[in-house]
Design a protein around this motif. Structure first.
Motif, PDB file in Angstrom:
ATOM      1  N   ARG A  31     -29.195 -47.202   0.925  1.00 48.21           N
ATOM      2  CA  ARG A  31     -29.574 -46.140   1.650  1.00 48.21           C
ATOM      3  C   ARG A  31     -28.818 -44.768   1.314  1.00 48.21           C
ATOM      4  N   PRO A  32     -29.723 -44.038   0.506  1.00 45.14           N
ATOM      5  CA  PRO A  32     -29.439 -42.668  -0.105  1.00 45.14           C
ATOM      6  C   PRO A  32     -29.307 -41.687   0.754  1.00 45.14           C
ATOM      7  N   LEU A  33     -29.760 -41.656   2.184  1.00 48.78           N
ATOM      8  CA  LEU A  33     -29.982 -40.658   3.015  1.00 48.78           C
ATOM      9  C   LEU A  33     -28.945 -40.473   4.122  1.00 48.78           C
ATOM     10  N   LEU A  34     -27.899 -41.496   3.958  1.00 49.99           N
ATOM     11  CA  LEU A  34     -26.790 -41.589   4.933  1.00 49.99           C
ATOM     12  C   LEU A  34     -26.140 -40.310   4.941  1.00 49.99           C
ATOM     13  N   CYS A  35     -26.305 -39.498   3.786  1.00 51.07           N
ATOM     14  CA  CYS A  35     -25.478 -38.258   3.938  1.00 51.07           C
ATOM     15  C   CYS A  35     -26.036 -37.196   4.818  1.00 51.07           C
ATOM     16  N   ALA A  82     -28.051 -36.130  -4.426  1.00 49.73           N
ATOM     17  CA  ALA A  82     -27.305 -36.675  -5.575  1.00 49.73           C
ATOM     18  C   ALA A  82     -26.019 -36.963  -5.809  1.00 49.73           C
ATOM     19  N   HIS A  83     -25.248 -36.049  -5.040  1.00 50.29           N
ATOM     20  CA  HIS A  83     -23.921 -36.334  -5.096  1.00 50.29           C
ATOM     21  C   HIS A  83     -23.610 -37.542  -4.155  1.00 50.29           C
ATOM     22  N   TYR A  84     -24.056 -37.787  -3.081  1.00 47.72           N
ATOM     23  CA  TYR A  84     -23.744 -38.976  -2.450  1.00 47.72           C
ATOM     24  C   TYR A  84     -24.334 -40.415  -3.142  1.00 47.72           C
ATOM     25  N   ILE A  85     -25.326 -40.182  -3.848  1.00 47.41           N
ATOM     26  CA  ILE A  85     -25.860 -41.352  -4.851  1.00 47.41           C
ATOM     27  C   ILE A  85     -24.695 -41.461  -5.827  1.00 47.41           C
ATOM     28  N   LYS A  86     -24.353 -40.763  -6.483  1.00 46.84           N
ATOM     29  CA  LYS A  86     -23.175 -40.821  -7.267  1.00 46.84           C
ATOM     30  C   LYS A  86     -21.931 -41.312  -6.929  1.00 46.84           C
ATOM     31  N   GLU A 112     -21.535 -42.905  -4.051  1.00 50.89           N
ATOM     32  CA  GLU A 112     -21.563 -44.337  -3.759  1.00 50.89           C
ATOM     33  C   GLU A 112     -22.005 -45.286  -4.668  1.00 50.89           C
ATOM     34  N   ASN A 113     -22.219 -44.880  -5.701  1.00 48.66           N
ATOM     35  CA  ASN A 113     -22.673 -45.692  -6.812  1.00 48.66           C
ATOM     36  C   ASN A 113     -24.074 -46.694  -6.478  1.00 48.66           C
ATOM     37  N   LEU A 114     -24.778 -45.811  -5.800  1.00 50.91           N
ATOM     38  CA  LEU A 114     -26.098 -46.565  -5.249  1.00 50.91           C
ATOM     39  C   LEU A 114     -27.286 -46.708  -6.221  1.00 50.91           C
ATOM     40  N   LEU A 115     -27.741 -45.893  -7.004  1.00 52.06           N
ATOM     41  CA  LEU A 115     -28.728 -45.928  -7.974  1.00 52.06           C
ATOM     42  C   LEU A 115     -28.108 -45.425  -9.300  1.00 52.06           C
ATOM     43  N   CYS A 116     -29.079 -45.874 -10.389  1.00 47.73           N
ATOM     44  CA  CYS A 116     -28.797 -45.282 -11.703  1.00 47.73           C
ATOM     45  C   CYS A 116     -30.263 -44.950 -12.276  1.00 47.73           C
ATOM     46  N   LYS A 117     -30.617 -44.168 -13.299  1.00 46.43           N
ATOM     47  CA  LYS A 117     -32.221 -43.638 -13.698  1.00 46.43           C
ATOM     48  C   LYS A 117     -32.586 -45.051 -14.305  1.00 46.43           C
ATOM     49  N   MET A 125     -28.017 -27.316  -1.409  1.00 44.85           N
ATOM     50  CA  MET A 125     -29.520 -27.917  -1.315  1.00 44.85           C
ATOM     51  C   MET A 125     -29.351 -29.199  -0.939  1.00 44.85           C
ATOM     52  N   ILE A 126     -30.315 -29.668  -0.311  1.00 47.48           N
ATOM     53  CA  ILE A 126     -30.518 -31.096   0.051  1.00 47.48           C
ATOM     54  C   ILE A 126     -30.574 -32.126  -0.948  1.00 47.48           C
ATOM     55  N   GLN A 127     -31.532 -31.885  -1.865  1.00 45.37           N
ATOM     56  CA  GLN A 127     -31.370 -32.438  -3.269  1.00 45.37           C
ATOM     57  C   GLN A 127     -30.092 -32.733  -3.815  1.00 45.37           C
ATOM     58  N   ASP A 128     -29.062 -31.651  -4.180  1.00 49.29           N
ATOM     59  CA  ASP A 128     -27.926 -31.891  -4.429  1.00 49.29           C
ATOM     60  C   ASP A 128     -26.987 -32.559  -3.735  1.00 49.29           C
ATOM     61  N   LYS A 129     -27.061 -32.301  -2.593  1.00 53.36           N
ATOM     62  CA  LYS A 129     -26.344 -33.202  -1.463  1.00 53.36           C
ATOM     63  C   LYS A 129     -26.658 -34.755  -1.605  1.00 53.36           C
TER      64      LYS A 129
END
Length: 429
Positions: free
Chosen positions: A158-162, A7-11, A13-18, A1-5
């Protein structure tokens, strides 16, 4: 799933936290619409900002209306701003693309400071990164320009670079989320569009895996760049001083051009200029080079002086004041040995007193000498840098130079055995 992909990239690259308060750069385009939807679905605290650049007539307003409706439907706070991009580009002598970018990011920065956003999320994806690599390659760049777009740059994430552009389109189609197609993206009037519409398809005709291979190469270069940048940073730290870049040491390096490139390219000097500057370092002092970003490189004796060009005020007002003190003189008086204090025979040193920058053709008689000397020659003999020469001031008694301030007085105003009264002139910053 795109969402999982994502989420994995954000984690990864340490881009965001809740706990982050995120500002999303939102247009009606597919990438930013997908970004908004994904971050909201993943539970992030998001607000949005939209720029109307007024570059596409009514289409710009329709794009803004679409964004407003989307944010209202999803109960998202939206910041809006209107820009006269064409006027700004003309005033700043920028391309439309660069003007829009500068306006956008300056506003985002202001919003972040005012509203306390943790970061600014933008919708760049893999295709954007590929286009950036190719554009940099065509325009000329170093190894860092071939790494593509960074996942994080200060507060920009940039969370969508994946994801590829096609993955984003497929995702929005699947969830039945409309988006706006920017008509300018279909025209090859802009350099980036030329690469997207013409160059990349030709590369894919040569090799269908061209885009994947470009990204893979950028990843390999990223690893090499880590080693390169570590070396470059260490050597530049040794070469640069407050006075400038040490020329002799730079020329003794194994790779002087690489070091000079990394120093000068960020200041707006192109590769041709950098080659000329490197050649000039072995020549006579005085040669100057101006960059596209308003920097000046000056070949001095020991240093390559780098300074940002700032328009000098037309008034001849010095950055200091002079204090005049009159005192009796006898043989017990000790003349101060301080470069910021000058002593004159009061009978010889007569008003009006004026302070000005030295001028071409100025002459004076240096203290202890009999003949006159050009001020320019004196300053050269003193081994002052070009920048120091440009900022040298003189004190005049009537129309005659009495003091090259901080350097040497004129012999005509010297204290002698017949002196009864003196005037001390002190520099006060």
């Amino acid at each position: 799933m795109i969402q999982d992909k994502v989420a994995h990239y954000i984690k990864q690259e340490n881009l965001l936290c809740k706990e982050d308060k995120i500002l999303i750069a939102l247009s009606g385009g597919a990438d930013s619409i997908a970004l908004l939807h994904l971050l909201l679905t993943m539970g992030y605290n998001c607000e949005a900002a939209h720029c109307n650049f007024h570059l596409r007539g009514e289409e710009s307003n329709q794009d803004m209306a679409f964004v407003e409706a989307l944010c209202k439907k999803n109960n998202i706070h939206l910041h809006l701003i209107h820009f006269d991009t064409t006027k700004y580009a003309s005033q700043q002598k920028l391309s439309i693309e660069m003007a829009a970018r500068e306006l956008r990011y300056n506003w985002f920065s202001d919003l972040q400071k005012t509203h306390g956003y943790t970061c600014i999320a933008v919708g760049h994806h893999q295709d954007d990164s590929i286009e950036t690599i190719l554009l940099n390659l065509v325009r000329g760049t170093g190894i860092n320009g071939l790494l593509g777009i960074k996942p994080k740059n200060n507060s920009i994430v940039r969370p969508l670079l994946c994801l590829t552009r096609q993955e984003i389109i497929s995702f929005l189609t699947e969830i039945k989320q409309p988006y706006v197609t920017d008509s300018t993206n279909l025209s090859d009037d802009y350099a980036r569009n030329k690469v997207r519409l013409n160059v990349i398809p030709q590369l894919q005709a040569i090799n269908p895996a061209a885009k994947q291979n470009i990204l893979a190469t950028a990843k390999h270069l990223g690893e090499a760049a880590s080693i390169y940048n570590r070396y470059i940073t260490e050597r530049i730290t040794q070469l640069q001083t407050p006075e400038g870049v040490r020329i002799a040491e730079l020329l003794q390096e194994d790779f002087p051009h690489a070091l000079l490139f990394e120093i000068l390219y960020p200041l707006g000097f192109n590769d041709s200029q950098i080659n000329d500057i490197l050649t000039a370092l072995s020549g006579q002092p005085g040669k100057q080079f101006i960059s596209s970003k308003g920097w000046r490189a000056i070949k001095d004796r020991e240093f390559l002086v780098l300074e940002q060009i700032v328009e000098k005020e037309k008034s001849d007002t010095p950055p200091f004041t002079l204090i005049y003190e009159k005192a009796a003189y006898d043989s017990s008086f000790v003349i101060p040995r301080n470069k910021d204090i000058a002593c004159f025979d009061a009978d010889k040193f007569q008003p009006p007193y004026t302070i000005r920058r030295w001028r071409k053709g100025d002459k004076f008689t240096p203290f202890g000498m009999k003949g006159k000397k050009l001020v320019s020659d004196f300053l050269t003999d003193r081994k002052l840098s070009i920048a120091q020469k440009e900022n040298q001031w003189v004190l005049c008694s009537k129309d005659k130079i009495a003091w090259i301030i901080g350097e040497r007085t004129d012999n005509s105003f010297r204290i002698s055995p017949s002196t009864h009264e003196i005037i001390l002139v002190k520099v006060k910053e």
